[in-house]
Design a protein around this motif. Structure first.
Motif, mmCIF file in Angstrom:
data_model
loop_
_atom_site.group_PDB
_atom_site.id
_atom_site.type_symbol
_atom_site.label_atom_id
_atom_site.label_comp_id
_atom_site.label_asym_id
_atom_site.label_seq_id
_atom_site.Cartn_x
_atom_site.Cartn_y
_atom_site.Cartn_z
ATOM 1 N N PRO A 95 0.826 -1.210 0.000
ATOM 2 C CA PRO A 95 0.000 0.000 0.000
ATOM 3 C C PRO A 95 0.861 1.262 0.000
ATOM 4 N N GLU A 96 0.402 2.263 -0.734
ATOM 5 C CA GLU A 96 1.084 3.566 -0.717
ATOM 6 C C GLU A 96 0.865 4.222 0.639
ATOM 7 N N PRO A 97 1.856 4.966 1.168
ATOM 8 C CA PRO A 97 3.144 5.321 0.553
ATOM 9 C C PRO A 97 4.315 4.465 1.020
ATOM 10 N N ALA A 98 4.097 3.212 1.373
ATOM 11 C CA ALA A 98 5.206 2.354 1.788
ATOM 12 C C ALA A 98 6.192 2.194 0.639
ATOM 13 N N PRO A 99 7.498 2.218 0.916
ATOM 14 C CA PRO A 99 8.473 1.992 -0.160
ATOM 15 C C PRO A 99 8.250 0.638 -0.824
ATOM 16 N N ASP A 100 8.440 0.617 -2.140
ATOM 17 C CA ASP A 100 8.223 -0.592 -2.925
ATOM 18 C C ASP A 100 9.161 -0.513 -4.126
ATOM 19 N N ILE A 101 9.345 -1.642 -4.810
ATOM 20 C CA ILE A 101 10.034 -1.615 -6.094
ATOM 21 C C ILE A 101 9.038 -1.060 -7.113
ATOM 22 N N LEU A 102 9.253 0.167 -7.541
ATOM 23 C CA LEU A 102 8.322 0.813 -8.461
ATOM 24 C C LEU A 102 8.696 0.488 -9.899
ATOM 25 N N GLY A 103 7.691 0.418 -10.751
ATOM 26 C CA GLY A 103 7.926 0.069 -12.143
ATOM 27 C C GLY A 103 7.422 1.131 -13.098
ATOM 28 N N ILE A 110 18.895 0.659 -20.360
ATOM 29 C CA ILE A 110 17.900 1.659 -20.738
ATOM 30 C C ILE A 110 17.238 2.150 -19.467
ATOM 31 N N GLY A 111 16.985 3.430 -19.385
ATOM 32 C CA GLY A 111 16.431 3.980 -18.159
ATOM 33 C C GLY A 111 15.497 5.141 -18.394
ATOM 34 N N ALA A 112 14.940 5.617 -17.308
ATOM 35 C CA ALA A 112 14.102 6.818 -17.326
ATOM 36 C C ALA A 112 14.346 7.559 -16.025
ATOM 37 N N ARG A 113 14.294 8.866 -16.106
ATOM 38 C CA ARG A 113 14.436 9.692 -14.904
ATOM 39 C C ARG A 113 13.180 10.543 -14.753
ATOM 40 N N THR A 114 12.538 10.424 -13.614
ATOM 41 C CA THR A 114 11.336 11.211 -13.359
ATOM 42 C C THR A 114 11.723 12.522 -12.688
ATOM 43 N N PRO A 115 10.980 13.599 -12.940
ATOM 44 C CA PRO A 115 11.326 14.884 -12.335
ATOM 45 C C PRO A 115 10.985 14.912 -10.849
ATOM 46 N N ALA A 116 11.743 15.723 -10.109
ATOM 47 C CA ALA A 116 11.390 15.950 -8.711
ATOM 48 C C ALA A 116 10.082 16.725 -8.655
ATOM 49 N N GLY A 117 9.328 16.516 -7.602
ATOM 50 C CA GLY A 117 8.062 17.225 -7.473
ATOM 51 C C GLY A 117 7.097 16.478 -6.590
ATOM 52 N N ALA A 118 5.820 16.717 -6.827
ATOM 53 C CA ALA A 118 4.777 16.198 -5.943
ATOM 54 C C ALA A 118 4.182 14.880 -6.424
ATOM 55 N N VAL A 119 4.706 14.334 -7.527
ATOM 56 C CA VAL A 119 4.115 13.115 -8.079
ATOM 57 C C VAL A 119 4.737 11.901 -7.393
ATOM 58 N N HIS A 120 4.135 11.476 -6.298
ATOM 59 C CA HIS A 120 4.643 10.337 -5.555
ATOM 60 C C HIS A 120 3.762 9.105 -5.726
ATOM 61 N N THR A 121 2.467 9.259 -5.640
ATOM 62 C CA THR A 121 1.549 8.129 -5.733
ATOM 63 C C THR A 121 1.011 7.998 -7.157
ATOM 64 N N ILE A 122 0.376 6.866 -7.420
ATOM 65 C CA ILE A 122 -0.224 6.658 -8.740
ATOM 66 C C ILE A 122 -1.346 7.659 -8.978
ATOM 67 N N ASP A 123 -2.135 7.984 -7.952
ATOM 68 C CA ASP A 123 -3.198 8.980 -8.129
ATOM 69 C C ASP A 123 -2.615 10.360 -8.417
ATOM 70 N N GLU A 124 -1.513 10.712 -7.774
ATOM 71 C CA GLU A 124 -0.861 11.994 -8.061
ATOM 72 C C GLU A 124 -0.296 12.013 -9.476
ATOM 73 N N ALA A 125 0.241 10.880 -9.913
ATOM 74 C CA ALA A 125 0.714 10.784 -11.287
ATOM 75 C C ALA A 125 -0.439 10.942 -12.274
ATOM 76 N N PHE A 128 7.139 8.021 -7.050
ATOM 77 C CA PHE A 128 7.667 8.111 -8.409
ATOM 78 C C PHE A 128 8.476 9.380 -8.663
ATOM 79 N N ALA A 129 8.386 10.375 -7.818
ATOM 80 C CA ALA A 129 9.034 11.658 -8.080
ATOM 81 C C ALA A 129 10.535 11.576 -7.851
ATOM 82 N N GLY A 130 11.294 12.103 -8.825
ATOM 83 C CA GLY A 130 12.722 12.296 -8.649
ATOM 84 C C GLY A 130 13.538 11.033 -8.532
ATOM 85 N N HIS A 131 13.221 9.997 -9.332
ATOM 86 C CA HIS A 131 13.953 8.732 -9.238
ATOM 87 C C HIS A 131 14.466 8.288 -10.594
ATOM 88 N N LEU A 132 15.498 7.463 -10.537
ATOM 89 C CA LEU A 132 16.045 6.810 -11.720
ATOM 90 C C LEU A 132 15.449 5.412 -11.819
#
Length: 230
Positions: A73-81, A139-154, A119-123
């Motif tokens: 459950p959010e916001p517990a740390p998890d392996i995010l995809g 291959i990678g992606a970098r998300t911007p820092a900010g308020a987008v942490h949960t899936i609903d915020e995304a 999800f915010a500010g991670h590689l």
């Protein structure tokens, strides 16, 4: 002999993943997530890679799925995809799937899945290598820092047109290099998200998963997906 052993291991892997997926009745990993319409803009800025996808400036229709690896459950740390599908990019129904997990930027650590609180500010890294032309790259992606942490915020950021990732590549020991931008837009219905079948072996155009662990994934993904109820 080696080929026979490899075939036995792949069949065993397929069986295990199929059974686990059937027991869970869902994806074994990353069961909780949301999918979105997206556009991937490839923006070549340096030496060529020798593959059309990365060497040609273009905008490609795409699907992006954000997910939590263990389904905690959010916001517990998890392996995010972050799973990215460039739709029909190699021809009709020939997609390029990129499956990335929360990791770190530094050499060595970028091969590890690292739990993240949001999800915010991670590689995010492919963890395993791809052969791209005559090179071996992550291959990678970098998300911007900010308020987008949960899936609903995304989701809220995507609907407002404010959710973008950098698309990156890196050699084993070199620096990450930006090759494009992923612009995430409208969230897809949950049924459409559940129906997606990502696979690192949905690939082409000189881009090929490299190494024995990638070959095991070639057996595991179809077996797991075939056992899912949806």
């Amino acid at each position: 002999m080696l080929r026979a052993v490899r075939g036995l291991v792949m069949r065993a892997t397929a069986t295990i993943f199929g059974v686990l997926s059937a027991i869970r009745g869902a994806r074994i990993f990353h069961p909780k997530g949301a999918a979105f319409e997206a556009t991937v803009e490839i923006e070549p800025t340096g030496p060529a890679y020798g593959v059309p996808l990365l060497d040609t400036r273009a905008a490609h229709p795409a699907v992006v799925r954000l997910s939590r690896g263990a389904g905690l459950p959010e916001p517990a740390p998890d392996i995010l995809g972050v799973a990215i599908r460039l739709t029909d990019v190699h021809g009709a129904a020939l997609h390029q799937d990129l499956l990335l997990a929360s990791s770190r930027e530094r050499p060595g650590v970028r091969h590890l899945m690292v739990p993240a609180p949001g999800f915010a500010g991670h590689l995010f890294s492919s963890i395993l290598l791809y052969r791209v032309g005559d090179q071996q790259l992550l291959i990678g992606a970098r998300t911007p820092a900010g308020a987008v942490h949960t899936i609903d915020e995304a989701t809220a950021a995507a609907e407002a047109g404010d959710l973008r990732f950098e698309l990156l590549v890196a050699p084993v020991f070199g620096r990450w290099r930006r090759v494009g931008t992923v612009s995430v837009r409208h969230r897809l219905p949950q049924a459409a998200s559940e129906a997606l079948r990502f696979n690192p072996w949905n690939t082409g155009g000189g881009i090929m998963p490299a190494g024995p662990l990638q070959r095991l994934r070639r057996a595991a993904y179809p077996a797991s997906q075939a056992a899912r109820p949806t």
